[in-house]
Design a protein around this motif. Structure first.
Motif, PDB file in Angstrom:
ATOM      1  N   LEU A 152      -9.991   9.948 -15.470  1.00 10.07           N
ATOM      2  CA  LEU A 152      -8.980  10.074 -14.422  1.00 10.07           C
ATOM      3  C   LEU A 152      -9.298  11.288 -13.565  1.00 10.07           C
ATOM      4  CD1 LEU A 152      -5.772   9.337 -16.518  1.00 10.07           C
ATOM      5  CD2 LEU A 152      -7.071   7.754 -15.119  1.00 10.07           C
ATOM      6  N   SER A 153      -8.756  11.253 -12.328  1.00 11.57           N
ATOM      7  CA  SER A 153      -8.973  12.382 -11.427  1.00 11.57           C
ATOM      8  C   SER A 153      -8.163  13.582 -11.902  1.00 11.57           C
ATOM      9  CB  SER A 153      -8.585  11.984 -10.005  1.00 11.57           C
ATOM     10  OG  SER A 153      -7.209  11.677  -9.966  1.00 11.57           O
ATOM     11  N   ALA A 154      -8.573  14.758 -11.414  1.00 14.37           N
ATOM     12  CA  ALA A 154      -7.911  15.995 -11.856  1.00 14.37           C
ATOM     13  C   ALA A 154      -6.483  16.059 -11.354  1.00 14.37           C
ATOM     14  CB  ALA A 154      -8.726  17.201 -11.378  1.00 14.37           C
ATOM     15  N   GLU A 155      -6.295  15.636 -10.087  1.00 19.30           N
ATOM     16  CA  GLU A 155      -4.949  15.717  -9.521  1.00 19.30           C
ATOM     17  C   GLU A 155      -3.995  14.778 -10.253  1.00 19.30           C
ATOM     18  OE1 GLU A 155      -5.238  14.929  -5.429  1.00 19.30           O
ATOM     19  OE2 GLU A 155      -6.359  16.742  -4.917  1.00 19.30           O
ATOM     20  N   LEU A 156      -4.468  13.535 -10.500  1.00 17.34           N
ATOM     21  CA  LEU A 156      -3.609  12.564 -11.179  1.00 17.34           C
ATOM     22  C   LEU A 156      -3.307  12.995 -12.608  1.00 17.34           C
ATOM     23  CD1 LEU A 156      -2.199   9.874 -10.763  1.00 17.34           C
ATOM     24  CD2 LEU A 156      -4.223   8.748 -11.713  1.00 17.34           C
ATOM     25  N   THR A 157      -4.341  13.590 -13.275  1.00 17.68           N
ATOM     26  CA  THR A 157      -4.114  14.047 -14.650  1.00 17.68           C
ATOM     27  C   THR A 157      -3.139  15.204 -14.674  1.00 17.68           C
ATOM     28  OG1 THR A 157      -6.369  13.396 -15.171  1.00 17.68           O
ATOM     29  CG2 THR A 157      -5.273  14.854 -16.719  1.00 17.68           C
ATOM     30  N   ALA A 158      -3.264  16.106 -13.700  1.00 17.11           N
ATOM     31  CA  ALA A 158      -2.358  17.263 -13.670  1.00 17.11           C
ATOM     32  C   ALA A 158      -0.933  16.851 -13.344  1.00 17.11           C
ATOM     33  CB  ALA A 158      -2.874  18.272 -12.647  1.00 17.11           C
ATOM     34  N   LEU A 195       1.401   7.983  -0.311  1.00 23.80           N
ATOM     35  CA  LEU A 195       0.849   7.709   1.017  1.00 23.80           C
ATOM     36  C   LEU A 195      -0.675   7.840   1.012  1.00 23.80           C
ATOM     37  CD1 LEU A 195       3.438   9.483   3.341  1.00 23.80           C
ATOM     38  CD2 LEU A 195       3.076   7.032   3.041  1.00 23.80           C
ATOM     39  N   LYS A 196      -1.195   8.864   0.320  1.00 21.16           N
ATOM     40  CA  LYS A 196      -2.638   9.023   0.247  1.00 21.16           C
ATOM     41  C   LYS A 196      -3.313   7.834  -0.437  1.00 21.16           C
ATOM     42  CE  LYS A 196      -2.884  14.086   0.318  1.00 21.16           C
ATOM     43  NZ  LYS A 196      -3.278  15.303  -0.435  1.00 21.16           N
ATOM     44  N   SER A 197      -2.716   7.384  -1.548  1.00 16.61           N
ATOM     45  CA  SER A 197      -3.308   6.241  -2.259  1.00 16.61           C
ATOM     46  C   SER A 197      -3.278   4.978  -1.413  1.00 16.61           C
ATOM     47  CB  SER A 197      -2.566   6.023  -3.581  1.00 16.61           C
ATOM     48  OG  SER A 197      -1.206   5.699  -3.320  1.00 16.61           O
ATOM     49  N   LYS A 198      -2.177   4.782  -0.680  1.00 15.09           N
ATOM     50  CA  LYS A 198      -2.095   3.586   0.173  1.00 15.09           C
ATOM     51  C   LYS A 198      -3.066   3.690   1.347  1.00 15.09           C
ATOM     52  CE  LYS A 198       2.618   2.170  -0.934  1.00 15.09           C
ATOM     53  NZ  LYS A 198       3.951   1.857  -0.418  1.00 15.09           N
ATOM     54  N   GLU A 200      -5.951   5.210   1.310  1.00 17.68           N
ATOM     55  CA  GLU A 200      -7.277   4.902   0.774  1.00 17.68           C
ATOM     56  C   GLU A 200      -7.451   3.391   0.563  1.00 17.68           C
ATOM     57  OE1 GLU A 200      -7.624   7.123  -2.776  1.00 17.68           O
ATOM     58  OE2 GLU A 200      -7.741   9.099  -1.787  1.00 17.68           O
ATOM     59  N   LYS A 201      -6.414   2.760   0.068  1.00 24.63           N
ATOM     60  CA  LYS A 201      -6.475   1.301  -0.132  1.00 24.63           C
ATOM     61  C   LYS A 201      -6.661   0.575   1.187  1.00 24.63           C
ATOM     62  CE  LYS A 201      -3.845  -2.504  -2.168  1.00 24.63           C
ATOM     63  NZ  LYS A 201      -2.576  -2.889  -2.832  1.00 24.63           N
ATOM     64  N   ARG A 202      -5.953   1.038   2.188  1.00 23.75           N
ATOM     65  CA  ARG A 202      -6.048   0.432   3.515  1.00 23.75           C
ATOM     66  C   ARG A 202      -7.440   0.606   4.099  1.00 23.75           C
ATOM     67  NH1 ARG A 202      -2.350   2.483   8.555  1.00 23.75           N
ATOM     68  NH2 ARG A 202      -3.319   1.227  10.208  1.00 23.75           N
ATOM     69  N   GLU A 203      -8.034   1.792   3.935  1.00 23.54           N
ATOM     70  CA  GLU A 203      -9.383   2.028   4.443  1.00 23.54           C
ATOM     71  C   GLU A 203     -10.406   1.150   3.739  1.00 23.54           C
ATOM     72  OE1 GLU A 203     -10.040   6.154   3.974  1.00 23.54           O
ATOM     73  OE2 GLU A 203      -8.666   6.765   5.600  1.00 23.54           O
ATOM     74  N   ARG A 204     -10.254   1.019   2.427  1.00 26.50           N
ATOM     75  CA  ARG A 204     -11.180   0.157   1.689  1.00 26.50           C
ATOM     76  C   ARG A 204     -11.071  -1.297   2.159  1.00 26.50           C
ATOM     77  NH1 ARG A 204      -9.335   3.218  -2.763  1.00 26.50           N
ATOM     78  NH2 ARG A 204      -8.006   1.470  -3.395  1.00 26.50           N
ATOM     79  N   GLN A 205      -9.855  -1.751   2.396  1.00 29.64           N
ATOM     80  CA  GLN A 205      -9.660  -3.132   2.852  1.00 29.64           C
ATOM     81  C   GLN A 205     -10.268  -3.350   4.239  1.00 29.64           C
ATOM     82  OE1 GLN A 205      -5.625  -4.317   2.735  1.00 29.64           O
ATOM     83  NE2 GLN A 205      -6.022  -6.475   3.215  1.00 29.64           N
ATOM     84  N   ASN A 206     -10.090  -2.374   5.136  1.00 29.65           N
ATOM     85  CA  ASN A 206     -10.679  -2.507   6.469  1.00 29.65           C
ATOM     86  C   ASN A 206     -12.197  -2.520   6.403  1.00 29.65           C
ATOM     87  OD1 ASN A 206      -8.153  -2.569   7.650  1.00 29.65           O
ATOM     88  ND2 ASN A 206      -8.066  -0.347   7.986  1.00 29.65           N
ATOM     89  N   GLN A 207     -12.773  -1.657   5.565  1.00 27.74           N
ATOM     90  CA  GLN A 207     -14.221  -1.653   5.417  1.00 27.74           C
ATOM     91  C   GLN A 207     -14.746  -2.987   4.879  1.00 27.74           C
ATOM     92  OE1 GLN A 207     -15.237   1.684   2.969  1.00 27.74           O
ATOM     93  NE2 GLN A 207     -14.579   3.242   4.494  1.00 27.74           N
ATOM     94  N   ASP A 317       9.003  -0.622  -0.638  1.00 27.90           N
ATOM     95  CA  ASP A 317       9.080   0.800  -0.278  1.00 27.90           C
ATOM     96  C   ASP A 317       8.909   1.027   1.220  1.00 27.90           C
ATOM     97  OD1 ASP A 317       6.552  -0.023  -0.120  1.00 27.90           O
ATOM     98  OD2 ASP A 317       5.653   1.588  -1.340  1.00 27.90           O
ATOM     99  N   GLY A 318       8.880  -0.043   2.014  1.00 32.95           N
ATOM    100  CA  GLY A 318       8.774   0.094   3.455  1.00 32.95           C
ATOM    101  C   GLY A 318       7.365   0.237   3.973  1.00 32.95           C
ATOM    102  N   PHE A 319       6.363   0.309   3.111  1.00 37.50           N
ATOM    103  CA  PHE A 319       4.982   0.475   3.563  1.00 37.50           C
ATOM    104  C   PHE A 319       4.377  -0.889   3.823  1.00 37.50           C
ATOM    105  CE2 PHE A 319       0.428   0.739   2.760  1.00 37.50           C
ATOM    106  CZ  PHE A 319       0.083   1.743   3.661  1.00 37.50           C
ATOM    107  N   ILE A 320       3.981  -1.120   5.086  1.00 26.50           N
ATOM    108  CA  ILE A 320       3.434  -2.412   5.497  1.00 26.50           C
ATOM    109  C   ILE A 320       2.171  -2.142   6.283  1.00 26.50           C
ATOM    110  CG2 ILE A 320       3.860  -4.533   6.784  1.00 26.50           C
ATOM    111  CD1 ILE A 320       6.849  -3.982   6.398  1.00 26.50           C
ATOM    112  N   LEU A 321       1.139  -2.893   5.985  1.00 24.77           N
ATOM    113  CA  LEU A 321      -0.106  -2.749   6.731  1.00 24.77           C
ATOM    114  C   LEU A 321       0.061  -3.307   8.126  1.00 24.77           C
ATOM    115  CD1 LEU A 321      -2.658  -3.842   3.997  1.00 24.77           C
ATOM    116  CD2 LEU A 321      -2.191  -1.519   4.790  1.00 24.77           C
TER     117      LEU A 321
END
Length: 862
Positions: A152-158, A195-198, A200-207, A317-321
């Motif tokens: 796991l990442s350091a931030e998520l683990t912390a 928001l950061k995780s979403k 990143e997900k959005r960028e991966r999907q666009n790529q 949660d109101g987040f829509i692509l």
């Protein structure tokens, strides 16, 4: 005086008993069956005993077997003693106890050994010893694992496992109102992480989508230049594969097409008639409530709003692509087309990147809703389409009357127009009429189509499964409808089109309540027949039935089967038709029309069963006789209600033979049975020709119907004579002449000589000859079979008969034994009852004596 009789003492009785016993045990009467040889393995049947001993043994054996079965008959419980050696008389008590003790110890020892774990045995698990596994020598060291795929990442683990230390750190960029740095709250940090995780997900999907577009574009470019390459430059292996690849035949292509076909959707379960009736009533009640609200001027809003489609993975949660940022792909004319609008909108969004997140979320939400509105939702639409497609014509009529849902704001004029339109609509719910006047008031003033709708809605709102008293109400409705149909037929002019539309309603009620419908129709037929008989008794003749009765007879043929040998409704109806054709005289053209209508009904009644109806043939002969001009010398005779000569015997004779040239074949109207208005002689002649044509059509049908009858020639002989010699067929039109020829051809083709019915011829049975049968006997004595098989068969037959007789004898003895035991039980119960009754009476007498003695003592004291 004579001497007194001597008293027998006890010694004489004992002496007498002893003598009888000695006589009974006479040694000369002892039965001894001796056997000559002792054979090993064979049961001995020889026995030694006194007379009656075998019978007592048989009785004892039946008591031990048959009597026990009789006493345990019809009893489920049974106690079985399973103690070892309990009924073995050969074992001593000490031996029994010893054996039982050893068996008990053996049983307990077996149970203990089942779970006994010896120390010498080694327990294993998956082939490994448990003792070695407990030492824990093979422990896995997590530091040796070089694969960091699951780290796991350091931030998520912390954030999750660090006790919230990350969430307590202060950022450098945020300040409070006073200019001092402030720490973010836990909620703000969690939202920022989401928001950061979403993002990143959005960028991966666009790529991923961009790479897919580029790949497809590259493939398209390669296909466009592939044709320019020479076929010889292709590798040899590829060319061989293309040549060796077999072509698909029609079957393989069809199989592949079937694989891509749409699968069948599951349908709804079948509903019971009660559920269908309940849903229909609720639908009508809802429509009626909407109509009443429209009458009052209230606005009827459309409550059928489609819900927005929501995915199962939506976090709400109101987040829509953003949908516009995705390039739209389309396939047209064999090429991939990339929508340029998506790229343009994406560029505009990048320019407006300084806007906040809230605006993006709002715009994305609106685009989501629009996209969900454009979504087909095939599962929801299919249900709505199926519900709409299953409605009947009657529901379509109701839907035409419905007013579509209006908007929330309507003008006053529109409301008034809507209220007036609602008042003119038919109500959707009706109460079942309690009397004929109620039904008449309910239907009067409405057209025929609306009357059918009213009756259908009345049946649906008062279905028998919805309430207890609805069945009786609908049964009464059938009788009221019959009466209403009679009234419609009696009007001038008769409303035959309305009656025709009422028939399906009568048929539906008849299918629901066949017994009530048959009783109502029977009552109508019986009343009319009684009225006809009363008129015949008074006047000697009666008029033909009116149009309402003719329609009742037609309805009877439609509602009930006419091919039954005997039916409670159609059989009396056919008898009524026969009586009318026989007893009602023909005095006018209206009577001729009524009689021909009755003949048509009779043909309809007998068309399936082919039952012979002589009244029908006689009436058709009489109608043709009315068209004959010269009635002086005829080779036939007519029967009542027709006469050979008279005033009304020329009803169908043409006044002008030239009128047949302008005649065209028409059907006789039913209204002509009541009133017939013919102004000129030409119209009268045309009507006469139509009556003759109808009669000849019926004759043609009857001639083909009764062709298989044995007495066919005798039945149609008078009709043949009339048609061939006396009917003026030459003055009739060509259509009637052709029909005349067809009838004669049909009758003459069937007039063949048939042999009379006789008994089947059989060969005479010769008389019995009492000549003795002489059998030559070569071997004297008992006749035996010639072969070994025959002798074995005779021996088995003899043994079978012997065993069969013995079995019958034993069954009789068992039956007598059981009867004797049953009688003994009854007698024992009776004796016990008598004994108890005597004891009761004795105790009561004792109590009565004591009470009387006590009473006497009291009286003596006083």
């Amino acid at each position: 005086m004579g001497k007194p009789p001597k008293k027998k003492n006890l010694a004489d009785k004992v002496r007498k008993t002893k003598t009888s016993t000695e006589i009974k045990n006479n040694p000369f009467e002892v039965k001894i069956n001796r056997k000559k040889f002792d054979i090993l393995g064979r049961k001995s049947k020889h026995d030694v005993g006194l007379p009656g001993v075998s019978r007592s043994k048989a009785i004892n054996k039946r008591k031990e077997t048959l009597l026990k079965e009789y006493k345990t008959k019809d009893k489920a419980n049974k106690f079985i003693d399973k103690r070892f050696g309990e009924y073995d008389t050969k074992m001593d008590p000490e031996e029994k106890i010893l054996q039982r003790f050893s068996m008990e110890r053996q049983r307990t020892q077996d149970k203990k050994d089942m779970y006994n774990l010896n120390e010498e045995e080694e327990l294993t698990h998956y082939g490994q010893s448990l003792s070695e596994m407990e030492k824990l020598n093979d422990m896995v060291d997590s530091d040796d694992d070089a694969d960091e795929k699951g780290v796991l990442s350091a931030e998520l683990t912390a954030s999750h496992f660090g006790g919230g230390g990350l969430l307590r750190r202060k950022t450098q960029g945020e300040k409070d109102n006073g200019g001092n740095q402030r720490a973010k709250s836990r909620q703000e940090l969690i939202e920022e992480l989401i928001l950061k995780s979403k993002q990143e997900k959005r960028e991966r999907q666009n790529q991923k989508e961009e790479s897919q577009v580029l790949t497809e574009k590259l493939d398209q470019d390669w296909k466009s230049i592939q044709g320019l390459l020479a076929h010889k430059n292709a590798p040899k292996a590829d060319r061989l594969e293309e040549e060796d690849k077999p072509k698909l035949d029609e079957y393989d292509m069809m199989v592949r097409e079937l694989g891509f076909e749409m699968k069948a959707q599951p349908s709804e379960k079948m509903k019971t008639p009660e559920e269908v009736a309940r849903e229909e009533r609720e639908r009508l009640q809802k429509l009626e409530a909407d109509r009443l609200r429209r009458m009052m001027g209230d606005v009827v809003e459309d409550c059928t709003k489609t819900q927005a489609h929501m995915s199962a993975d939506d976090l709400n949660d109101g987040f829509i692509l953003d949908g516009d940022e995705k390039p739209t792909l389309a396939y047209q004319d064999g090429k991939w087309n990339i929508n340029e609008e998506g790229a343009k909108i994406e560029g505009d969004d990048e320019e407006e990147g300084g806007e906040g997140e809230s605006g993006e979320e709002e715009s994305g939400g609106e685009e989501e809703e629009e996209g969900s509105g454009e979504d087909s939702h095939s599962d929801l639409d299919s249900e709505q389409e199926s519900e709409g497609g299953e409605e009947e014509e009657e529901k379509d009529e109701e839907e035409k009357d419905e007013v579509p849902a209006t908007k929330s704001q309507l003008s006053e004029e529109e409301r008034k127009a809507q209220a007036e339109a609602a008042k003119t609509e038919l109500p959707y719910t009706f109460k079942a009429p309690e009397s004929y006047s109620d039904l008449k008031g309910l239907l009067q003033g409405h057209p025929a189509d609306h009357q059918c709708i009213i009756l259908a809605r009345t049946q649906k709102c008062n279905h028998p499964s919805l309430a207890v008293g609805n069945k009786l109400k609908l049964q009464k409705l059938f009788g009221f409808l019959l009466e209403y149909v009679g009234e419609l037929a009696s009007r001038s002019p008769p409303e035959l089109s309305t009656i025709d539309k009422m028939i399906p309603q009568l048929y539906g009620l008849c299918q629901l309540f066949p017994e009530a419908a048959s009783k109502a129709m029977q009552t109508t037929l019986v009343d009319s027949a009684h009225r006809m008989e009363e008129v015949l008794e008074v006047k000697g003749r009666a008029a033909f039935p009116q149009l309402d009765m003719l329609i009742y007879l037609k309805i009877t043929a439609l509602l009930f089967p006419t091919s039954d040998f005997r039916h409670p409704v159609t059989t009396p109806a056919l008898l009524y038709i026969s009586q009318a054709l026989t007893k009602c005289p023909v005095m006018s053209l209206e009577d001729v029309t009524s009689g021909l209508v009755l003949c048509c009904l009779a043909v309809e009644y007998i068309s399936f069963s082919k039952r012979f109806c002589p009244e029908l043939i006689n009436f058709l002969l009489g109608v043709l006789h009315l068209a004959v001009q010269d009635k002086t010398s005829t080779g036939y005779s007519v029967v009542p209600p027709f006469r050979q000569n008279g005033k009304v015997c020329d009803l169908l004779v043409l006044s002008d033979p030239e009128s047949s040239q302008t005649w065209s074949k028409k059907t006789l109207p039913l209204s002509a049975t009541q009133t017939l208005t013919l102004t000129t002689d030409l119209d009268t002649d045309h009507y006469r020709l139509s009556a003759v044509a109808t009669c000849m059509d019926l004759l043609k049908h009857c001639s083909s119907l009764y062709r298989e009858l044995t007495s066919y020639s005798h039945i149609f002989q008078p009709i043949t004579t009339l048609l061939s010699k006396h009917l003026p067929i030459k003055t009739y039109p060509a259509a009637l002449q052709d029909l005349h020829g067809e009838i004669l051809a049909t009758i003459s083709g069937s007039l063949t000589s048939r042999p009379l019915l006789v008994f089947q011829k059989k060969k005479p049975i010769p008389l019995k000859l009492f000549t003795p049968k002489i059998v030559e006997v070569l071997d004297y004595g008992k006749k035996r079979g010639n072969t070994k098989e025959e002798r074995e068969k005779e021996r088995l037959n003899h043994k079978y008969k012997k065993e069969f007789k013995g079995a019958l004898r034993e069954i009789r003895k068992d039956t007598r034994f059981l009867a004797r035991e049953k009688l003994n039980e009854v007698m024992g119960r009776d004796a016990e009852r008598k004994r108890k009754v005597k004891e009761l009476f004795g105790s009561l007498a004792t109590q009565e004596g004591e009470w009387k003695a006590l009473k006497r003592r009291k009286n003596s004291r006083h």
